[in-house]
Motif scaffolding. Structure first.
Motif, PDB file in Angstrom:
ATOM      1  N   ASP A 310      50.535  44.761  52.565  1.00 14.26           N
ATOM      2  CA  ASP A 310      51.669  43.842  52.447  1.00 14.26           C
ATOM      3  C   ASP A 310      51.173  42.464  52.046  1.00 14.26           C
ATOM      4  OD1 ASP A 310      53.660  45.565  53.090  1.00 14.26           O
ATOM      5  OD2 ASP A 310      53.468  45.245  55.250  1.00 14.26           O
ATOM      6  N   LYS A 311      50.046  42.087  52.649  1.00 13.55           N
ATOM      7  CA  LYS A 311      49.523  40.753  52.355  1.00 13.55           C
ATOM      8  C   LYS A 311      48.113  40.917  51.802  1.00 13.55           C
ATOM      9  CE  LYS A 311      47.967  36.500  54.382  1.00 13.55           C
ATOM     10  NZ  LYS A 311      47.180  35.968  55.477  1.00 13.55           N
ATOM     11  N   LEU A 312      47.913  40.452  50.578  1.00 12.27           N
ATOM     12  CA  LEU A 312      46.570  40.564  50.006  1.00 12.27           C
ATOM     13  C   LEU A 312      45.695  39.445  50.552  1.00 12.27           C
ATOM     14  CD1 LEU A 312      47.335  41.368  46.260  1.00 12.27           C
ATOM     15  CD2 LEU A 312      46.473  42.919  48.018  1.00 12.27           C
ATOM     16  N   ALA A 313      44.438  39.789  50.875  1.00 13.81           N
ATOM     17  CA  ALA A 313      43.501  38.753  51.309  1.00 13.81           C
ATOM     18  C   ALA A 313      43.350  37.745  50.164  1.00 13.81           C
ATOM     19  CB  ALA A 313      42.161  39.390  51.632  1.00 13.81           C
ATOM     20  N   HIS A 314      42.910  36.527  50.513  1.00 15.68           N
ATOM     21  CA  HIS A 314      42.858  35.469  49.497  1.00 15.68           C
ATOM     22  C   HIS A 314      42.003  35.842  48.291  1.00 15.68           C
ATOM     23  CE1 HIS A 314      39.658  34.914  52.419  1.00 15.68           C
ATOM     24  NE2 HIS A 314      38.952  34.298  51.499  1.00 15.68           N
ATOM     25  N   TYR A 315      41.051  36.777  48.499  1.00 13.27           N
ATOM     26  CA  TYR A 315      40.124  37.104  47.408  1.00 13.27           C
ATOM     27  C   TYR A 315      40.548  38.348  46.614  1.00 13.27           C
ATOM     28  CZ  TYR A 315      38.717  40.084  51.292  1.00 13.27           C
ATOM     29  OH  TYR A 315      38.730  40.952  52.346  1.00 13.27           O
ATOM     30  N   ALA A 316      41.616  39.041  47.027  1.00 13.06           N
ATOM     31  CA  ALA A 316      41.893  40.357  46.437  1.00 13.06           C
ATOM     32  C   ALA A 316      43.027  40.318  45.422  1.00 13.06           C
ATOM     33  CB  ALA A 316      42.230  41.340  47.550  1.00 13.06           C
ATOM     34  N   ASN A 317      42.960  41.180  44.383  1.00 13.15           N
ATOM     35  CA  ASN A 317      44.126  41.324  43.507  1.00 13.15           C
ATOM     36  C   ASN A 317      44.721  42.726  43.570  1.00 13.15           C
ATOM     37  OD1 ASN A 317      42.347  42.720  41.927  1.00 13.15           O
ATOM     38  ND2 ASN A 317      42.530  41.431  40.114  1.00 13.15           N
ATOM     39  N   ALA A 318      44.193  43.573  44.442  1.00 14.45           N
ATOM     40  CA  ALA A 318      44.813  44.868  44.773  1.00 14.45           C
ATOM     41  C   ALA A 318      44.097  45.393  46.009  1.00 14.45           C
ATOM     42  CB  ALA A 318      44.654  45.857  43.627  1.00 14.45           C
ATOM     43  N   ALA A 319      44.843  46.061  46.863  1.00 16.50           N
ATOM     44  CA  ALA A 319      44.215  46.605  48.081  1.00 16.50           C
ATOM     45  C   ALA A 319      45.076  47.714  48.641  1.00 16.50           C
ATOM     46  CB  ALA A 319      44.049  45.518  49.134  1.00 16.50           C
ATOM     47  N   THR A 320      44.415  48.767  49.068  1.00 14.98           N
ATOM     48  CA  THR A 320      45.144  49.869  49.681  1.00 14.98           C
ATOM     49  C   THR A 320      44.307  50.435  50.819  1.00 14.98           C
ATOM     50  OG1 THR A 320      46.528  51.739  49.086  1.00 14.98           O
ATOM     51  CG2 THR A 320      44.293  51.850  48.333  1.00 14.98           C
ATOM     52  N   ASP A 321      44.978  51.045  51.788  1.00 22.02           N
ATOM     53  CA  ASP A 321      44.258  51.733  52.864  1.00 22.02           C
ATOM     54  C   ASP A 321      44.454  53.227  52.686  1.00 22.02           C
ATOM     55  OD1 ASP A 321      43.691  49.312  54.043  1.00 22.02           O
ATOM     56  OD2 ASP A 321      45.443  49.392  55.371  1.00 22.02           O
ATOM     57  N   ILE A 322      43.454  53.988  53.110  1.00 23.52           N
ATOM     58  CA  ILE A 322      43.677  55.421  53.295  1.00 23.52           C
ATOM     59  C   ILE A 322      43.930  55.585  54.783  1.00 23.52           C
ATOM     60  CG2 ILE A 322      42.644  57.719  53.231  1.00 23.52           C
ATOM     61  CD1 ILE A 322      41.156  56.853  50.704  1.00 23.52           C
TER      62      ILE A 322
END
Ligand code: GAP
Length: 515
Positions: A310-322
């Motif tokens: 829902d909230k991307l870390a300040h350094y990320a431009n995409a993120a997902t969890d398994i």
């Protein structure tokens, strides 16, 4: 039927009783959210690590490993953003004096709406039978629509509050949603405030005092600061990856659910360095590859799902969890993050050293972008334990607890048992141990009835029991008993090695992943 909570309690007790996981320093009543792995736990853990390491290092020519120190120069953590921003939003209940993560309380409230929606659907599915159309029902049923609406409103407020780092709004959400403390049952909440999760200690002593150093909260930074060392000494060409397994430490406030959230834990991380502009393609590649790795274990494809952040870390431009379906719901086991060039760029700035990559193909230097895959060994351990734990009622009313581990990960692969402790049977059994022990972790058991010995091996998840009886002395055959089906067959001693190898060799899983 036992509730999932009861099953989880039994699983935790089983882990202790059978030498998988012990509370740390238990003779002093333990230490919160710190655990030790016992004789069977360490074997399972090592097998998980081997499965991960080999899937990175053997299957990819362009991935190499390192083992960096836990202590790093303190500026590392300034550059990475952990000193300033590695915080959890905390809230206390004044009546119970218990402390919670505000974001977790709200996430649990979101999960409650999901549960309500699912309950309505399950009820309707039962009523309508085969003709039930779930999608149509969700769109038209007034009660479901009401829950969906409430969930969406809450979700958007939550994401906006996180994005804006708005702690007052997080508290207001908790009040508006009438979230109560599970212990006191009241809504007497303090304000929300930030708490840094890094442990610190002091190193050496100088005339000005000792230097404050941190216990690393992630292994990734050891990879970033070594990226150029590895690239140069290994003559690595982009795209390439660096993998590492090691301990990480976080002063978790809400340490719950056994080894799910620990203060000292282990990570398996891989940073994949790519050309800027190609990172989202690689992100999709690693997302798919990592899910394949999980599914190849055969714990059940339906137990996994992706969860986009829902909230991307300040350094990320995409993120997902398994996420994996634990006894307490779907929970994150692994994160896959597109970390842009934030970390390398920041280390370059703070260190004043040029750590750019010269790309001979385009004759240009640039700071590579990074895709990270990061999985917790302990969470992986818990997911395997949860999926493997089974209580079965057998014919004749007997029952057994069996850990149906994927055979490749089982702590002990085979147990060799002489039927009786005489007539040369123990000596024959030892001969068989000697045949197998160079390739497989085997155990030897000659105590109690064969039935009891089988139960002991079921309880630690041993896929094969091999019994030596009087006939073995005449025909050179033994009885091999399979853990899950409990079926027994008579086989020649000379065939044991290949029967076991076929089931426990990781090669078979790797073939599934790359096919
Ligand atoms: N380098 C990125 C990173 O550390 P993360 O999502 O904070 O990302 C990655 O952690 C993985 O580490 C998680 O998916 C989880 O499996 C594991 N992990 C994180 N905190 C943990 C904790 N307190 N106890 C056990 N495992 C943890």
């Amino acid at each position: 039927m036992a509730s999932q909570e009861d099953v989880f309690k039994k699983l935790v007790a089983h882990c202790k009783e059978y030498g998988f996981v012990f509370p740390s320093s238990e003779i002093y009543d333990g230490l919160g959210a710190v655990y030790d792995y016992g004789q069977n736990g360490v074997e399972l853990k090592n097998n998980i690590k081997k499965y991960w390491w080999d899937s990175m290092i053997l299957l990819h020519e362009n991935i190499v490993g390192i083992d960096a120190a836990i202590f790093m120069h303190p500026t590392t953590w300034k550059a990475s953003g952990h000193v300033d921003a590695f915080n959890d939003p905390l809230i206390d209940n004044r009546d119970s004096k218990k402390r919670y993560r505000a974001d977790v309380l709200i996430e649990e409230q979101l999960a409650k709406y999901d549960e309500k929606i699912n309950k309505e659907c399950d009820k309707a599915a039962k009523r309508f039978g085969e003709s039930f159309d779930r999608e149509m029902f969700c769109q038209t049923n007034a009660r479901v629509q009401d829950y969906v609406q409430k969930r969406e409103t809450l979700h958007s407020r939550f994401v906006a509050a996180l994005e804006a780092n708005n702690l007052e709004e997080l508290k207001q959400i908790i009040l508006d949603e009438e979230i109560v403390c599970p212990i006191s049952g009241t809504r007497n909440w303090t304000d929300v405030r930030q708490f840094n999760l890094m442990f610190s200690t002091e190193m050496g002593s100088t005339s000005d005092g000792a230097m404050k150093v941190y216990l690393r909260p992630e292994t990734a930074q050891g990879i970033f600061v070594n990226y150029l060392n590895v690239q140069k000494t290994g003559r690595m060409k982009i795209p390439f990856g660096i993998a590492q397994i090691g301990k990480a430490f976080r002063n978790e406030i809400v340490a719950r659910q056994f080894i799910f959230r620990m203060r000292e834990f282990e990570q398996m991380e891989m940073q994949f360095f790519v050309k800027p502009g190609t990172e989202l393609q690689w992100f999709e590649h690693w997302k798919a590859f990592r899910l394949k790795w999980h599914k190849a274990l055969g714990l059940g494809d339906h137990k996994y799902r992706y969860h986009d952040h829902d909230k991307l870390a300040h350094y990320a431009n995409a993120a997902t969890d398994i996420e994996f379906e634990m006894p307490f719901g779907f929970k994150e086991v692994e994160g896959i993050h597109s970390r842009t060039n934030f970390d390398l760029g920041s280390h370059e700035k703070y260190s004043g050293k040029n750590i750019k990559y010269f790309d001979p193909e385009i004759n240009q230097s640039y700071t590579p972008f990074v895709i990270e895959t990061s999985i917790g060994v302990d969470r992986m351990f818990l997911s395997i334990m949860s999926a493997a734990y089974c209580e079965e009622t057998l014919e004749g009313g007997d029952s057994r607890v069996v850990l149906k581990f994927p055979a490749v990960l089982a702590p002990i692969k085979a147990c060799v048992m002489p039927l009786v402790k005489k007539d040369g049977l123990p000596e024959k059994a030892r001969e068989i141990m000697n045949l197998l022990k160079f390739d497989f972790k085997c155990s030897y058991d000659e105590k109690d009835s064969i039935g009891k010995r089988y139960r002991r091996q079921d309880a630690v998840g041993t896929p094969f029991c091999i019994t030596v009886d009087h006939q073995t002395m005449e025909d050179g055959c033994v009885t091999i008993r399979h853990r899950d089906t409990m079926q027994q067959e008579r086989v020649e001693i000379g065939k044991l090695h290949s029967i076991i190898d076929e089931q426990v060799n990781m090669k078979n899983l790797f073939k599934k992943i790359v096919e």
